[in-house]
Design a protein around this motif. Sequence first.
Motif, PDB file in Angstrom:
ATOM      1  N   GLU A   1     -10.747 -48.131  22.670  1.00 22.27           N
ATOM      2  CA  GLU A   1     -10.742 -47.953  24.130  1.00 22.27           C
ATOM      3  C   GLU A   1     -12.042 -47.315  24.612  1.00 22.27           C
ATOM      4  O   GLU A   1     -12.579 -47.691  25.653  1.00 22.27           O
ATOM      5  N   ARG A   2     -12.569 -46.344  23.827  1.00 22.10           N
ATOM      6  CA  ARG A   2     -13.839 -45.719  24.197  1.00 22.10           C
ATOM      7  C   ARG A   2     -14.974 -46.737  24.156  1.00 22.10           C
ATOM      8  O   ARG A   2     -15.851 -46.739  25.020  1.00 22.10           O
ATOM      9  N   LEU A   3     -14.941 -47.603  23.131  1.00 28.08           N
ATOM     10  CA  LEU A   3     -15.979 -48.641  23.064  1.00 28.08           C
ATOM     11  C   LEU A   3     -15.904 -49.552  24.285  1.00 28.08           C
ATOM     12  O   LEU A   3     -16.931 -49.925  24.854  1.00 28.08           O
ATOM     13  N   GLY A   4     -14.680 -49.908  24.666  1.00 25.94           N
ATOM     14  CA  GLY A   4     -14.531 -50.776  25.827  1.00 25.94           C
ATOM     15  C   GLY A   4     -14.944 -50.119  27.128  1.00 25.94           C
ATOM     16  O   GLY A   4     -15.358 -50.797  28.071  1.00 25.94           O
ATOM     17  N   SER A   5     -14.859 -48.775  27.175  1.00 28.27           N
ATOM     18  CA  SER A   5     -15.239 -48.064  28.401  1.00 28.27           C
ATOM     19  C   SER A   5     -16.715 -47.705  28.443  1.00 28.27           C
ATOM     20  O   SER A   5     -17.158 -47.065  29.396  1.00 28.27           O
ATOM     21  N   GLY A   6     -17.465 -48.092  27.382  1.00 29.82           N
ATOM     22  CA  GLY A   6     -18.912 -47.873  27.410  1.00 29.82           C
ATOM     23  C   GLY A   6     -19.382 -46.638  26.672  1.00 29.82           C
ATOM     24  O   GLY A   6     -20.528 -46.226  26.841  1.00 29.82           O
ATOM     25  N   ASP A   7     -18.514 -46.039  25.865  1.00 31.15           N
ATOM     26  CA  ASP A   7     -18.917 -44.874  25.053  1.00 31.15           C
ATOM     27  C   ASP A   7     -19.059 -45.328  23.608  1.00 31.15           C
ATOM     28  O   ASP A   7     -18.068 -45.419  22.881  1.00 31.15           O
ATOM     29  N   PRO A   8     -20.293 -45.625  23.143  1.00 28.47           N
ATOM     30  CA  PRO A   8     -20.471 -46.227  21.813  1.00 28.47           C
ATOM     31  C   PRO A   8     -20.686 -45.219  20.695  1.00 28.47           C
ATOM     32  O   PRO A   8     -21.250 -45.573  19.661  1.00 28.47           O
ATOM     33  N   ARG A   9     -20.257 -43.977  20.888  1.00 27.35           N
ATOM     34  CA  ARG A   9     -20.481 -42.989  19.821  1.00 27.35           C
ATOM     35  C   ARG A   9     -19.529 -43.235  18.657  1.00 27.35           C
ATOM     36  O   ARG A   9     -18.312 -43.260  18.842  1.00 27.35           O
ATOM     37  N   PRO A  10     -20.058 -43.421  17.429  1.00 27.09           N
ATOM     38  CA  PRO A  10     -19.173 -43.578  16.267  1.00 27.09           C
ATOM     39  C   PRO A  10     -18.500 -42.254  15.920  1.00 27.09           C
ATOM     40  O   PRO A  10     -19.077 -41.183  16.116  1.00 27.09           O
ATOM     41  N   ARG A  11     -17.271 -42.332  15.404  1.00 22.03           N
ATOM     42  CA  ARG A  11     -16.512 -41.122  15.103  1.00 22.03           C
ATOM     43  C   ARG A  11     -16.657 -40.679  13.643  1.00 22.03           C
ATOM     44  O   ARG A  11     -16.486 -39.517  13.322  1.00 22.03           O
TER      45      ARG A  11
END
Length: 423
Positions: A163-173
């Motif tokens: 969901e974060r990737l889809g919202s534009g937050d590409p930080r890997p965990r």
Amino acid sequence: MRRRLINSTLAVVLVVIAVFGVSLVIVETRTITTSAQERVESEAVRLTSIIDARLIGQEEITPKVLRDQVDGERFALIEIPGRAPIEIGKRPAGDVIEAERKGEQGETVTVQEPRSSVTNEVWRTLLMILAVATLAVIAAVLLAVRQANRLASPLTDLAETAERLGSGDPRPRHKRYGVPELDRVADVLDASAERIARMLTAERRLAADASHQLRTPLTALSMRLEEITLTDDPDTVKEEATIALTQVERLTDVVERLLTNSRDPRTGSAVSFDLDEVVKQQLEEWRPAYRSAGRAIVHSGKQNLQAVGTPGAVAQVLAALIENSLMHGGGTVALRTRVAGNQVVIEVTDEGPGVPSDLGPRIFERAISGRNSTGIGLAVARDLAEADGGRLELLQAQPPVFGLFLSSSPRAADRDEEHRTVR
């Protein structure tokens, strides 16, 4: 998902307990009954042997003498020919387990045990089995809850990451869960996040480079158009229009280069070109701006040099250096061309205060600027120079001297050799 895992695990455990529990109850019931029958028969045999021995030895046989030889829960009936029956213990009521044996002296020994003792033992066994089954169910529920949390929590985390990737937050965990399949999904999501981050960085860099590289040609073109609007001389209008068309062509070249090299700046097609033409073009474009600022821009050094590179890229590098001198430098700006070994060098210098010592080693990094500017001009210029196989360096900090090094054209070297031969 947690509820499904718990229910499925509990269902499996209950089925296993039902199948094996019922079988165990049947087996244990038969075992307890058989064992009780064997005990009664064993006692009848033992009591018969005792009575035979006493009859042979003509010893006394009374209930008092034989009472210690019979278990307190059992009843024994001894029938000796010619004597009254001897009873030991209390005759059980209801259903009994019975064993009868005849002795060598003609006596008959009957031993009885109430079946209730067997029933009580069966119930005790059932209670033990039920207790073990209950503990197994509790352990299964706890294990199912633990496994459900172990599987459901990572899936929730992975869903949040997606969901974060889809919202534009590409930080890997970079979070792993100890489950190979889930860790594989986490690896793929982290790799996707890194790729998206690189793509976003490249797009932002392209936008910044485009705004920076297009600003200078558009400013120069605007000045030319203003010159045309302020004059009535047809010759001046024609000259300025010709220069404006040249600037439009350069602007087109900048756009095409940005679109072509936005992903990999090292895709330029270097050719041999006349360096004087590029320098002359830059002088003509920037003289009006310097004239408006009350400053001058001049050119000196060796003429008729051929260099290897992309003319449009070299023009952009020189434009970045000239604009940098206009914004941050002072006095006259001088462009000097020279030859250093097998390279052609274009030096750009001015009479300003120069580059601060703390910025010198980092002057070509992005977002590094001595004033309130974008801080990407020199970084873009160095990228363009390296894409053509050249390099851009800060040769001197105070006064500032920037040097653009390009490979010299083999044809130019051949012509120089011919001139020396003719002479």
